[in-house]
Design a protein around this motif. Structure first.
Motif, PDB file in Angstrom:
ATOM      1  N   SER A 192      29.047  32.982  41.315  1.00 54.72           N
ATOM      2  CA  SER A 192      29.409  33.661  40.065  1.00 54.72           C
ATOM      3  C   SER A 192      29.481  35.170  40.265  1.00 54.72           C
ATOM      4  N   GLY A 193      28.530  35.698  41.043  1.00 58.00           N
ATOM      5  CA  GLY A 193      28.532  37.141  41.302  1.00 58.00           C
ATOM      6  C   GLY A 193      29.757  37.582  42.090  1.00 58.00           C
ATOM      7  N   LEU A 194      30.138  36.788  43.105  1.00 58.21           N
ATOM      8  CA  LEU A 194      31.330  37.126  43.888  1.00 58.21           C
ATOM      9  C   LEU A 194      32.599  37.070  43.040  1.00 58.21           C
ATOM     10  N   ASN A 195      32.660  36.104  42.160  1.00 59.73           N
ATOM     11  CA  ASN A 195      33.822  35.980  41.280  1.00 59.73           C
ATOM     12  C   ASN A 195      33.921  37.183  40.341  1.00 59.73           C
ATOM     13  N   ASP A 196      32.764  37.588  39.797  1.00 58.29           N
ATOM     14  CA  ASP A 196      32.764  38.751  38.902  1.00 58.29           C
ATOM     15  C   ASP A 196      33.149  40.028  39.662  1.00 58.29           C
ATOM     16  N   GLN A 197      32.670  40.157  40.896  1.00 57.23           N
ATOM     17  CA  GLN A 197      32.960  41.347  41.681  1.00 57.23           C
ATOM     18  C   GLN A 197      34.439  41.454  42.032  1.00 57.23           C
ATOM     19  N   GLN A 198      35.023  40.339  42.442  1.00 56.88           N
ATOM     20  CA  GLN A 198      36.437  40.427  42.809  1.00 56.88           C
ATOM     21  C   GLN A 198      37.306  40.749  41.602  1.00 56.88           C
ATOM     22  N   GLU A 199      36.914  40.230  40.438  1.00 57.40           N
ATOM     23  CA  GLU A 199      37.660  40.559  39.224  1.00 57.40           C
ATOM     24  C   GLU A 199      37.469  42.029  38.850  1.00 57.40           C
ATOM     25  N   TYR A 200      36.261  42.550  39.083  1.00 55.48           N
ATOM     26  CA  TYR A 200      35.966  43.959  38.790  1.00 55.48           C
ATOM     27  C   TYR A 200      36.825  44.885  39.651  1.00 55.48           C
ATOM     28  N   TYR A 201      36.862  44.631  40.952  1.00 60.19           N
ATOM     29  CA  TYR A 201      37.649  45.480  41.852  1.00 60.19           C
ATOM     30  C   TYR A 201      39.145  45.330  41.616  1.00 60.19           C
ATOM     31  N   ARG A 202      39.579  44.104  41.294  1.00 63.08           N
ATOM     32  CA  ARG A 202      41.002  43.903  41.023  1.00 63.08           C
ATOM     33  C   ARG A 202      41.422  44.675  39.773  1.00 63.08           C
ATOM     34  N   ARG A 203      40.589  44.608  38.723  1.00 62.22           N
ATOM     35  CA  ARG A 203      40.905  45.318  37.480  1.00 62.22           C
ATOM     36  C   ARG A 203      40.946  46.833  37.698  1.00 62.22           C
ATOM     37  N   ASN A 204      39.970  47.349  38.443  1.00 61.71           N
ATOM     38  CA  ASN A 204      39.958  48.780  38.732  1.00 61.71           C
ATOM     39  C   ASN A 204      41.196  49.207  39.530  1.00 61.71           C
ATOM     40  N   ARG A 205      41.571  48.383  40.509  1.00 54.95           N
ATOM     41  CA  ARG A 205      42.756  48.701  41.307  1.00 54.95           C
ATOM     42  C   ARG A 205      44.003  48.751  40.439  1.00 54.95           C
ATOM     43  N   ASP A 206      44.175  47.770  39.566  1.00 55.92           N
ATOM     44  CA  ASP A 206      45.358  47.719  38.717  1.00 55.92           C
ATOM     45  C   ASP A 206      45.399  48.898  37.740  1.00 55.92           C
ATOM     46  N   LEU A 207      44.238  49.268  37.187  1.00 56.55           N
ATOM     47  CA  LEU A 207      44.188  50.413  36.274  1.00 56.55           C
ATOM     48  C   LEU A 207      44.526  51.717  37.000  1.00 56.55           C
ATOM     49  N   LEU A 208      44.088  51.816  38.233  1.00 53.37           N
ATOM     50  CA  LEU A 208      44.397  53.014  39.012  1.00 53.37           C
ATOM     51  C   LEU A 208      45.880  53.087  39.378  1.00 53.37           C
ATOM     52  N   VAL A 209      46.499  51.938  39.606  1.00 57.05           N
ATOM     53  CA  VAL A 209      47.941  51.928  39.852  1.00 57.05           C
ATOM     54  C   VAL A 209      48.680  52.428  38.615  1.00 57.05           C
ATOM     55  N   ILE A 210      48.243  51.973  37.437  1.00 55.29           N
ATOM     56  CA  ILE A 210      48.834  52.449  36.184  1.00 55.29           C
ATOM     57  C   ILE A 210      48.602  53.951  36.031  1.00 55.29           C
ATOM     58  N   SER A 211      47.395  54.407  36.418  1.00 60.64           N
ATOM     59  CA  SER A 211      47.096  55.846  36.349  1.00 60.64           C
ATOM     60  C   SER A 211      47.997  56.642  37.279  1.00 60.64           C
ATOM     61  N   MET A 212      48.308  56.076  38.432  1.00 59.16           N
ATOM     62  CA  MET A 212      49.206  56.744  39.371  1.00 59.16           C
ATOM     63  C   MET A 212      50.586  56.924  38.752  1.00 59.16           C
ATOM     64  N   VAL A 213      51.091  55.883  38.095  1.00 59.05           N
ATOM     65  CA  VAL A 213      52.400  55.975  37.439  1.00 59.05           C
ATOM     66  C   VAL A 213      52.354  57.011  36.311  1.00 59.05           C
ATOM     67  N   ALA A 214      51.252  57.001  35.542  1.00 58.20           N
ATOM     68  CA  ALA A 214      51.105  57.964  34.453  1.00 58.20           C
ATOM     69  C   ALA A 214      51.039  59.392  34.987  1.00 58.20           C
ATOM     70  N   PHE A 215      50.352  59.585  36.088  1.00 63.81           N
ATOM     71  CA  PHE A 215      50.244  60.919  36.689  1.00 63.81           C
ATOM     72  C   PHE A 215      51.602  61.389  37.213  1.00 63.81           C
ATOM     73  N   TYR A 216      52.382  60.462  37.740  1.00 60.31           N
ATOM     74  CA  TYR A 216      53.744  60.782  38.184  1.00 60.31           C
ATOM     75  C   TYR A 216      54.586  61.258  36.993  1.00 60.31           C
ATOM     76  N   GLY A 217      54.470  60.534  35.870  1.00 62.92           N
ATOM     77  CA  GLY A 217      55.191  60.942  34.671  1.00 62.92           C
ATOM     78  C   GLY A 217      54.713  62.291  34.154  1.00 62.92           C
ATOM     79  N   LEU A 218      53.399  62.536  34.223  1.00 65.50           N
ATOM     80  CA  LEU A 218      52.842  63.817  33.778  1.00 65.50           C
ATOM     81  C   LEU A 218      53.361  64.962  34.638  1.00 65.50           C
ATOM     82  N   ASN A 219      53.512  64.706  35.923  1.00 65.27           N
ATOM     83  CA  ASN A 219      54.061  65.713  36.827  1.00 65.27           C
ATOM     84  C   ASN A 219      55.481  66.097  36.416  1.00 65.27           C
ATOM     85  N   ILE A 220      56.274  65.119  36.006  1.00 66.02           N
ATOM     86  CA  ILE A 220      57.649  65.394  35.566  1.00 66.02           C
ATOM     87  C   ILE A 220      57.648  66.157  34.240  1.00 66.02           C
ATOM     88  N   ILE A 221      56.807  65.722  33.307  1.00 65.63           N
ATOM     89  CA  ILE A 221      56.739  66.382  31.999  1.00 65.63           C
ATOM     90  C   ILE A 221      56.294  67.827  32.151  1.00 65.63           C
TER      91      ILE A 221
END
Length: 207
Positions: free
Chosen positions: A136-165
């Protein structure tokens, strides 16, 4: 003899006048050409928000350099570098915990990558409850890291847009007058309303 001299003097005078006229005409043409060139240069020097936006879209930080905001260029790349680092960090941990989870739940004794985890020493796999908690702990951890990675990818796209703005806004304000002529003056005044005096303050904004 005198007649020949007069003719010669008149001819020389005519040639001088002709040369002066040609010279003046050439100067006028040169002046007009210079004026046209200066006008074209002035048009080319007009700061273009479209160019700044396009430059930052093609290469982050290039629009800031075009706007002569050179100090922002390192900040742009520090931002991208920081977000990129944490994307990689979370992705590595996601892969590690995902593989450990698969090895622990596949009932194959030859796959034991979970034993390389620091948390492994706190669980007894011979005990069903302890093993279930580990799974159960391993399952929770992999979901935690996956969610953080995906949010950071979205942040990267947002930062790219902010650079243009940012580049676009700076370009629009590039020729904005921020001189000392921008002043706000105020002075008291008295006005009458229904025969009653009203004390007011007049504000004047000069630009």
């Amino acid at each position: 003899m005198v007649g020949r001299k007069n003719i010669l003097l008149k001819s020389l005078l005519f040639l001088c006048l002709l040369l002066v006229g040609v010279n003046l005409q050439a100067q006028i043409v040169d002046a007009d050409t210079t004026r046209v060139i200066k006008n074209e240069d002035a048009q080319e020097e007009v700061h273009s928000p479209r160019k700044a936006t396009l430059y930052s879209a093609i290469l982050p930080g290039l629009g800031q350099a075009y706007n002569k905001k050179y100090w922002k260029v390192p900040l742009v790349y520090i931002g991208f570098g920081t977000i990129g680092y944490f994307i990689g960090w979370n992705n590595d941990h996601y892969k590690t915990t995902r593989q450990a989870y698969r090895d622990l739940t596949d009932n194959d004794d030859d796959t034991k990558s979970y034993e390389n985890l620091k948390a492994f020493q706190y669980y007894d796999l011979n005990d069903a409850t302890s093993k279930a908690n580990f799974v159960s702990g391993l399952n929770d951890q992999q979901e935690y890291y996956r969610r953080n990675r995906d949010l950071l990818v979205i942040s990267m796209v947002a930062f790219y847009g902010l650079n243009i703005i940012d580049a676009s806004v700076d370009a629009h304000l590039f020729n904005f007058d921020m001189s000392d002529d921008l002043t706000l003056n105020w002075q008291p005044s008295v006005r009458t309303f229904k025969r009653e005096p009203i004390y007011c303050i007049n504000l004047t904004f000069n630009f």
